[in-house]
Write a protein that holds these residues in place. Structure first.
Motif, PDB file in Angstrom:
ATOM      1  N   LYS A   3       0.826  -1.196   0.000  1.00 31.25           N
ATOM      2  CA  LYS A   3       0.000   0.000   0.000  1.00 31.25           C
ATOM      3  C   LYS A   3       0.865   1.254   0.000  1.00 31.25           C
ATOM      4  CE  LYS A   3      -2.718  -0.793   3.488  1.00 31.25           C
ATOM      5  NZ  LYS A   3      -3.710  -0.778   4.550  1.00 31.25           N
ATOM      6  N   TRP A   4       1.962   1.197   0.782  1.00 31.60           N
ATOM      7  CA  TRP A   4       2.843   2.366   0.904  1.00 31.60           C
ATOM      8  C   TRP A   4       3.474   2.699  -0.435  1.00 31.60           C
ATOM      9  CZ3 TRP A   4       5.968   0.589   5.795  1.00 31.60           C
ATOM     10  CH2 TRP A   4       5.055   0.333   6.834  1.00 31.60           C
ATOM     11  N   LEU A   7       1.067   4.261  -2.681  1.00 25.54           N
ATOM     12  CA  LEU A   7       0.770   5.630  -2.291  1.00 25.54           C
ATOM     13  C   LEU A   7       1.890   6.562  -2.725  1.00 25.54           C
ATOM     14  CD1 LEU A   7      -1.440   7.083  -0.616  1.00 25.54           C
ATOM     15  CD2 LEU A   7       0.208   7.084   1.229  1.00 25.54           C
ATOM     16  N   ALA A  10       1.787   7.047  -6.300  1.00 26.13           N
ATOM     17  CA  ALA A  10       0.677   7.933  -6.656  1.00 26.13           C
ATOM     18  C   ALA A  10       1.051   9.388  -6.429  1.00 26.13           C
ATOM     19  CB  ALA A  10      -0.552   7.566  -5.844  1.00 26.13           C
ATOM     20  N   ILE A  11       1.734   9.657  -5.306  1.00 24.89           N
ATOM     21  CA  ILE A  11       2.144  11.045  -5.017  1.00 24.89           C
ATOM     22  C   ILE A  11       3.051  11.565  -6.117  1.00 24.89           C
ATOM     23  CG2 ILE A  11       3.493  12.499  -3.445  1.00 24.89           C
ATOM     24  CD1 ILE A  11       2.426  10.804  -1.164  1.00 24.89           C
ATOM     25  N   VAL A  14       1.097  12.190  -9.289  1.00 22.32           N
ATOM     26  CA  VAL A  14       0.257  13.386  -9.210  1.00 22.32           C
ATOM     27  C   VAL A  14       1.107  14.645  -9.336  1.00 22.32           C
ATOM     28  CG1 VAL A  14      -1.162  14.779  -7.672  1.00 22.32           C
ATOM     29  CG2 VAL A  14      -1.670  12.388  -7.959  1.00 22.32           C
ATOM     30  N   LEU A  18       0.812  17.495 -12.147  1.00 26.00           N
ATOM     31  CA  LEU A  18       0.634  18.909 -11.843  1.00 26.00           C
ATOM     32  C   LEU A  18       1.642  19.742 -12.592  1.00 26.00           C
ATOM     33  CD1 LEU A  18      -0.061  18.700  -8.082  1.00 26.00           C
ATOM     34  CD2 LEU A  18      -1.480  19.779  -9.798  1.00 26.00           C
ATOM     35  N   LEU A  19       2.862  19.227 -12.627  1.00 24.19           N
ATOM     36  CA  LEU A  19       3.926  19.986 -13.283  1.00 24.19           C
ATOM     37  C   LEU A  19       3.645  20.134 -14.771  1.00 24.19           C
ATOM     38  CD1 LEU A  19       7.069  18.667 -11.443  1.00 24.19           C
ATOM     39  CD2 LEU A  19       5.974  20.891 -11.262  1.00 24.19           C
ATOM     40  N   CYS A  22      -1.589  19.289 -15.601  1.00 19.14           N
ATOM     41  CA  CYS A  22      -2.737  18.403 -15.512  1.00 19.14           C
ATOM     42  C   CYS A  22      -3.172  17.774 -16.840  1.00 19.14           C
ATOM     43  CB  CYS A  22      -3.926  19.096 -14.859  1.00 19.14           C
ATOM     44  SG  CYS A  22      -4.368  18.245 -13.351  1.00 19.14           S
ATOM     45  N   ARG A  58     -17.083  13.004  -3.860  1.00 24.93           N
ATOM     46  CA  ARG A  58     -15.978  12.093  -3.520  1.00 24.93           C
ATOM     47  C   ARG A  58     -16.487  10.705  -3.153  1.00 24.93           C
ATOM     48  NH1 ARG A  58     -10.936  13.780  -5.049  1.00 24.93           N
ATOM     49  NH2 ARG A  58     -10.837  16.033  -4.836  1.00 24.93           N
TER      50      ARG A  58
END
Lengths: 330, 502
Positions: A3-4, A7, A10-11, A14, A18-19, A22, A58
């Motif tokens: 899971k870590w 995650l 995923a960070i 994302v 963003l950079l 999008c 959500r």
């Protein structure tokens, strides 16, 4: 451990997204309903992230992928002007079904009646209704008022000086307050707040004498309030002790509804896919349990039923809007 | 308050798994904070869905870490390249960037990090001991009290006006005018929008800040191409013990200001950091050093904005009332896990609340440990030749402006305000009054109108309520003192107030 890693990955992705600003939409020819969706669907939220509309969407998002061919939902906050910015964005979106958004009733009705309307009710294709959130007449927990009759007596005693908090002007709350004044034959001093949070603080702190609040907004602080009446047909299971206005001989029913819509010219086949998927989510018991947990009164209506509700609303509020001189369109 | 609860909270927060998520949150938050425009609000909103794979406690610990991390990270770019990506760091940039130009980027970054740590932790102590009591203080603030508070905050403007009072006021009035663009919050009519949909949702102040500060700075520097911006050599990288002792009173003062104002919903870090900065300037024996590279000018706003963060958790946890947009998003996060913040949260979900509070103490330590070793790396950024740095800063500024609402319109706003910033510099109009009035404008107007609604138009309401009367009296005294010193000793004060003399 897995899971870590997920995650962390995923960070990173994302941040990368963003950079690059999008992603951006690739152009694909619309109309291929069978293949819908074959890429992420963009969800316009017309209110701030973390607000009631966002939190509700959500919860939809949690079940989205399993009904929509594993494609994700991406959130696009177009905040401003009491939702008008986001609602307008929905009506002006591409009609390929990849842009939909959350809408609120009667916000859209009132905005469409306003002299500054940037869209018409006919510009939406309604997907479904998900929430019906009744209004309540609320006073402080230690108030001497116990019923609508007490409220009327107090209002008459104060001769128009009694203050009542509402969220915004030209909103569901504002209209509800005007309807109440009409029905009860009283004068009230309306104090508009910018959001439910500061309205709640003002009532708790005794800065206004009463307020109109939505069930979803007041559920958080039940112990701080006394509810004089709920503006629904029947009592609500979450507040079984609170009588309706009707029980107190006042024919007053008032609520806010949340739903989803697409631009009007959307391919009918795609609209059907959206409507079917939403129906499956909205009737899923896990979803309903989630909704109860976040204090949102779920109330599913399909696209046609919702469209009917929206149109009835417009008919209802139009005379009131005209009477109080809010309609400057003519 | 129950010590055993706090201890068991620490036990929960210190499990390896929760520590890891706290760390990840702080790291992600720092990154989000360093990128201009991506402040705590958008950071939490973007990362919120990613935490849904976790159980509530680690998820909320992580979200709180993102929030704190973003508050820390915002100071880095403010100091190094004059991009305050978040309102809370605007005041930091005033002295921080001057320090960086003088080769003191290291001490400035260290002062920001340590002050954030001290104030953040002291604020948490306040939260731990007084949350339920303090929440009731916030309830005493109705619209008239908010209006009086805004008047008090505005009295700060006079000290930010620079050499010429008139020019400062021009800047302030412009700030108010910009705040009025868009749909008005009370009656819903649009103003100064010319039917333009983008203008209808208002001008986002992050874009204005990025434009005035970062873009404007680059435009000014372009005028003398070749002249190095960072003239001095990079000095030592850390604070000396003497400097730390010098900064300690500042940290404590700004904690008090930040924490107590943070209790009030609507009083954002943007406001409290300016007020803390102003207080430091007033109590300083050498007010003339402010704006020219004064360490206290960095420590004060950074401390205040972190203390505001802690203070903001009081109404959030006790009533479910968010003090600002970032905490509103966090509230959304709480609700997604089925936690209803409110008077009963401390009873119903005691284990979670105390674990989160404990994790915030730990988060502050993590952030300090994470940030101090990074200072040399960040500080060396100023050694990058300006011809390379400037385009980078521009690109990040534009990404930052874009990422707030994902609208190209905001990039345009940043460019236009870049030109305005450059022009202001030429004709010596200070930019900070504009920003402060832009931040305060909406709440000022809203609370005024609400108050007058309550009183049927009588301004007596502001003088008949004790709290608002006291606040107004304090504002009046501060204003009088500022004006008196200003006119009594125009020479010295000219230097003291020469905010943007460089």
């Amino acid at each position: 451990m897995k899971k870590w890693v997920k995650l962390a990955a995923a960070i990173v992705s994302v941040s990368a997204l963003l950079l690059t600003g999008c992603g951006g939409n690739q152009k694909t020819p619309g109309g291929e309903a069978v293949n819908f969706p074959d890429k992420p669907v963009n969800m316009i939220i017309a209110f701030t992230a973390g607000g009631s509309s966002d939190v509700q969407a959500r919860i939809i998002d949690k079940y989205w992928k399993q009904e929509f061919k594993d494609q994700p939902l991406t959130f696009d906050y177009q905040v401003g002007a009491g939702g008008q910015v986001g609602f307008t964005a929905i009506t002006k979106a591409k009609t390929d079904g990849y842009t939909i958004g959350g809408i609120n009733v009667p916000h859209i009705n009132l905005q469409a009646l306003s002299p500054q309307a940037t869209y018409k009710i006919e510009d939406f294709a309604f997907i479904c209704q998900v929430v019906k959130d009744p209004n309540l007449l609320v006073v402080q927990a230690n108030s001497p008022m116990n019923s609508v009759a007490d409220f009327v007596a107090e209002a008459k005693k104060k001769d128009g000086k009694m203050t009542i908090g509402v969220v915004g002007t030209f909103t569901a709350h504002h209209i509800a307050a005007l309807q109440l004044m009409d029905l009860l034959g009283i004068e009230l001093t309306l104090v508009p707040f910018t959001g439910a949070a500061d309205e709640n603080v003002a009532l708790m702190g005794g800065h206004v004498d009463a307020m109109i609040g939505n069930l979803n907004d007041v559920m958080r602080d039940v112990s701080k309030y006394k509810f004089l009446a709920i503006a629904s047909e029947e009592r609500h299971p979450w507040l079984k002790d609170v009588p309706t206005f009707k029980e107190q001989n006042v024919e007053f029913v008032s609520d806010i509804r949340r739903g989803f819509a697409a631009p009007k010219d959307i391919d009918p086949a795609v609209l059907q896919v959206l409507r079917d998927g939403f129906e499956k989510i909205c009737t899923n018991p896990d979803y309903l349990a989630d909704m109860e947990q976040i204090g949102q009164p779920a109330d599913y209506l399909n696209g046609e039923e919702f469209a009917e509700v929206v149109n009835t609303y417009t008919e209802q509020v139009k005379p009131l809007v005209e009477k109080y001189g809010l309609d400057k369109s003519n | 308050m129950d010590f055993s609860m706090l201890l068991s909270g620490f036990a929960t927060a210190l499990t390896p798994e929760n520590l890891l998520f706290g760390f990840l949150g702080c790291l992600a938050g720092t990154l989000v904070g360093v990128l201009p425009g991506l402040g705590p609000t958008s950071g939490i909103a973007i990362l919120l869905p990613l935490t849904t794979v976790l159980p509530p406690i680690p998820a909320i610990i992580m979200l709180a870490g993102i929030y704190y991390g973003a508050m820390y990270g915002g100071s880095t770019t403010a100091i190094l390249v004059n991009i305050p990506g978040e309102v809370g760091s605007v005041a930091t940039a005033l002295d921080g960037y001057q320090l960086a130009k003088q080769g003191k980027a290291g001490p400035a970054l260290a002062a920001a990090a340590i002050s954030s740590f001290v104030a953040g932790t002291l604020g948490l102590v306040g939260l731990t001991f007084f949350a339920p009591t303090l929440a009731n203080v916030a309830l005493q603030f109705g619209p008239p009290e908010y209006f009086a508070l805004m008047i008090l905050a505005l009295s700060v403007v006079i000290n930010l006006t620079g050499r010429s009072l008139v020019k400062g006021l021009v800047s302030a009035v412009l700030g108010f005018l910009i705040a009025m663009v868009g749909m008005e919050s009370v009656t819903g009519y649009s103003r100064f929008t010319f039917g333009n949909m983008d203008l209808m949702s208002g001008i986002d102040f992050i874009s204005v800040i990025i434009g005035l500060f970062a873009v404007g700075e680059i435009f000014s520097n372009l005028e003398n191409i070749g002249a190095p911006v960072y003239k001095a050599k990079l000095e030592r990288l850390y604070l000396t013990a003497k400097e730390f002792i010098y900064l300690l009173p500042t940290m404590i003062r700004s904690t008090i200001v930040g924490f107590f104002l943070g209790l009030l919903p609507g009083c954002s870090p943007g406001v409290t950091s300016f007020m803390a900065y102003d207080i430091e300037k007033r109590v300083s024996k050498h007010p003339e050093t402010f704006g020219k590279g004064e360490l206290r000018g960095v420590a004060a706003p950074e401390g205040a904005n972190n203390a505001t963060t802690s203070g903001g958790f009081v109404p959030l946890l006790s009533f479910g009332i968010p003090s600002g947009p970032a905490l509103a998003v966090l509230l959304g996060g709480f609700m997604m896990y089925g936690l209803q913040p409110g008077p009963t949260l401390f009873e119903k979900n005691a284990d979670l609340v105390w674990a989160v509070i404990a994790s915030m103490y730990i988060g502050n330590v993590i952030l300090l440990v994470l940030n101090l070793p990074l200072i040399p790396m960040w500080a060396r950024l100023v050694k990058v030749p300006y011809s390379i740095l400037a385009p980078m800063v521009l690109v990040f500024s534009f990404i930052g402006a874009y990422s707030v609402r994902f609208k190209l319109f905001d990039v345009g706003v940043a460019i236009i305000f870049g030109l305005i910033g450059w022009l202001f510099k030429k004709i010596e109009i200070p930019t900070t009054p504009l920003i402060l009035c832009l931040i305060l404008g909406t709440i000022f107007e809203t609370s005024l109108r609400q108050s007058l609604n309550m009183s049927h138009g009588s301004i007596a309401i502001f003088f008949s309520r004790p709290i608002s009367l006291v606040l107004l009296a304090v504002a009046f005294v501060l204003l009088a003192v500022s004006l008196y010193t200003r006119f009594k000793n125009p020479e010295a004060i000219q230097d003291a107030l020469a905010e943007e003399s460089e």
